[in-house]
Scaffold this active site. Sequence first.
Site, PDB file in Angstrom:
ATOM      1  N   ASN A   9       0.861  -1.185   0.000  1.00 52.80           N
ATOM      2  CA  ASN A   9       0.000   0.000   0.000  1.00 52.80           C
ATOM      3  C   ASN A   9       0.899   1.237   0.000  1.00 52.80           C
ATOM      4  O   ASN A   9       1.442   1.616   1.031  1.00 52.80           O
ATOM      5  CB  ASN A   9      -0.898  -0.033   1.251  1.00 52.80           C
ATOM      6  N   TRP A  10       1.016   1.835  -1.182  1.00 51.18           N
ATOM      7  CA  TRP A  10       1.940   2.979  -1.308  1.00 51.18           C
ATOM      8  C   TRP A  10       1.375   4.262  -0.722  1.00 51.18           C
ATOM      9  O   TRP A  10       2.073   5.269  -0.635  1.00 51.18           O
ATOM     10  CB  TRP A  10       2.284   3.207  -2.783  1.00 51.18           C
ATOM     11  N   LYS A  11       0.089   4.279  -0.411  1.00 50.46           N
ATOM     12  CA  LYS A  11      -0.567   5.498   0.094  1.00 50.46           C
ATOM     13  C   LYS A  11      -0.332   6.669  -0.884  1.00 50.46           C
ATOM     14  O   LYS A  11      -0.231   6.438  -2.085  1.00 50.46           O
ATOM     15  CB  LYS A  11      -0.091   5.806   1.520  1.00 50.46           C
ATOM     16  N   HIS A  96      -9.692   1.358   5.312  1.00 49.84           N
ATOM     17  CA  HIS A  96      -8.392   1.643   5.934  1.00 49.84           C
ATOM     18  C   HIS A  96      -8.594   2.661   7.059  1.00 49.84           C
ATOM     19  O   HIS A  96      -9.418   3.576   6.925  1.00 49.84           O
ATOM     20  CB  HIS A  96      -7.417   2.175   4.881  1.00 49.84           C
ATOM     21  N   GLU A  98      -6.947   5.149   7.897  1.00 52.66           N
ATOM     22  CA  GLU A  98      -6.768   6.551   7.479  1.00 52.66           C
ATOM     23  C   GLU A  98      -8.046   7.083   6.817  1.00 52.66           C
ATOM     24  O   GLU A  98      -8.409   8.252   6.989  1.00 52.66           O
ATOM     25  CB  GLU A  98      -5.550   6.662   6.550  1.00 52.66           C
ATOM     26  N   GLU A 168      -5.415  -4.439  11.029  1.00 56.35           N
ATOM     27  CA  GLU A 168      -4.434  -3.370  11.153  1.00 56.35           C
ATOM     28  C   GLU A 168      -4.688  -2.576  12.427  1.00 56.35           C
ATOM     29  O   GLU A 168      -5.494  -1.622  12.419  1.00 56.35           O
ATOM     30  CB  GLU A 168      -4.523  -2.434   9.944  1.00 56.35           C
ATOM     31  N   GLY A 174       2.364   2.852  10.782  1.00 49.09           N
ATOM     32  CA  GLY A 174       3.303   3.952  10.578  1.00 49.09           C
ATOM     33  C   GLY A 174       4.033   4.390  11.843  1.00 49.09           C
ATOM     34  O   GLY A 174       4.657   5.449  11.864  1.00 49.09           O
ATOM     35  N   SER A 214       3.374  -1.562  10.548  1.00 48.17           N
ATOM     36  CA  SER A 214       4.833  -1.598  10.758  1.00 48.17           C
ATOM     37  C   SER A 214       5.456  -2.950  10.417  1.00 48.17           C
ATOM     38  O   SER A 214       6.389  -3.395  11.082  1.00 48.17           O
ATOM     39  CB  SER A 214       5.186  -1.168  12.182  1.00 48.17           C
ATOM     40  N   GLY A 235       2.731  -0.800   4.438  1.00 52.84           N
ATOM     41  CA  GLY A 235       2.756   0.601   4.035  1.00 52.84           C
ATOM     42  C   GLY A 235       4.186   1.071   3.830  1.00 52.84           C
ATOM     43  O   GLY A 235       4.797   0.852   2.781  1.00 52.84           O
ATOM     44  N   GLY A 236       4.743   1.720   4.845  1.00 55.20           N
ATOM     45  CA  GLY A 236       6.064   2.347   4.762  1.00 55.20           C
ATOM     46  C   GLY A 236       7.146   1.488   4.117  1.00 55.20           C
ATOM     47  O   GLY A 236       7.840   1.946   3.198  1.00 55.20           O
TER      48      GLY A 236
HETATM   49  P1  PGA Z   1       2.720   0.778   7.746  1.00 52.60           P
HETATM   50  O1  PGA Z   1       1.242   0.923   7.128  1.00 52.60           O
HETATM   51  O2  PGA Z   1       3.285  -0.508   7.194  1.00 52.60           O
HETATM   52  O3  PGA Z   1       3.452   1.992   7.297  1.00 52.60           O
HETATM   53  O4  PGA Z   1       2.557   0.701   9.227  1.00 52.60           O
HETATM   54  C1  PGA Z   1       0.388  -0.173   6.998  1.00 52.60           C
HETATM   55  C2  PGA Z   1      -0.915   0.253   6.380  1.00 52.60           C
HETATM   56  O5  PGA Z   1      -1.400   1.352   6.689  1.00 52.60           O
HETATM   57  O6  PGA Z   1      -1.489  -0.491   5.552  1.00 52.60           O
END
Ligand code: PGA
Length: 257
Positions: A9-11, A96, A98, A168, A174, A214, A235-236
């Site tokens: 997930n590149w956001k 998600h 976010e 999640e 993050g 993470s 994500g990251g």
């Molecule tokens: P993260 O994000 O790996 O940066 O913690 C995960 C996500 O939001 O899918």
Amino acid sequence: MRKAILAANWKMNMTVEETTAYLKTFLAETGDATDVEVVIIPPFTALAQASKLISASYSLKLGAQNMSAHKSGAFTGEVSATMLRELFVRYVVLGHSERRQLFGETDAVINEKVRAAHEAALKPIFCVGETLAERDGGQVEAVLSRQLRAGLAGLGHKEVQETVIAYEPVWAIGTGRNATPQQAQDAHAFIRREVAAVTDAAVADKVRLQYGGSVKPGNAAALLAEPDIDGALVGGASLDPRDFAEIVKAGKTAKSR
Ligand code: PGA
């Protein structure tokens, strides 16, 4: 056997140019491994380019980060399932944290989107997870149960089975602070029991559950070794093609045992 599914997930990162460079490196690192499913989830603006670059790969699939619950019409700024299908998108991230926290998406809105995705033959990567305050307050199972039952409402058994559910925990996203393998396994086992309760044991046995929060090359193997963790939503660490390739390899090793 559930096929492992590792998703990047590149956001709101990666231009078209960066997408091209990333996929070149990533494909060179991983080759075309059919034993796990890998989903690349770029921003909308890079989907067309990513689609072109991965079309020759069997195991690499394309995902979107969001979509509208509506089919078409006066919804400025929104993107429909049909538009995603045209670019050979197979998966769509819905619910998600976010989107829930920053864009006010409720359980009811997320359920509309989950149902719209299935109607358009897109597979949702449906996210659930508790905040730190909810965990500290002993609310993990109550929160997961509410989010799951609301999000999956109105789906048939086959649709539930084809939904990927991502656990999640919000406090792990993050933050560099991942859930321990045991915390994640406990939540995943609970989610599988909830899926059995709203469908049946056969569906619960087949539905794939991802952990997200993470995930890094250094902790992926231990998380993915847990019996109810079928993959990761990253994500990251997915922004570096070599790191994500390492996580994919960790998934292959953990799940081929
Ligand atoms: P993260 O994000 O790996 O940066 O913690 C995960 C996500 O939001 O899918």
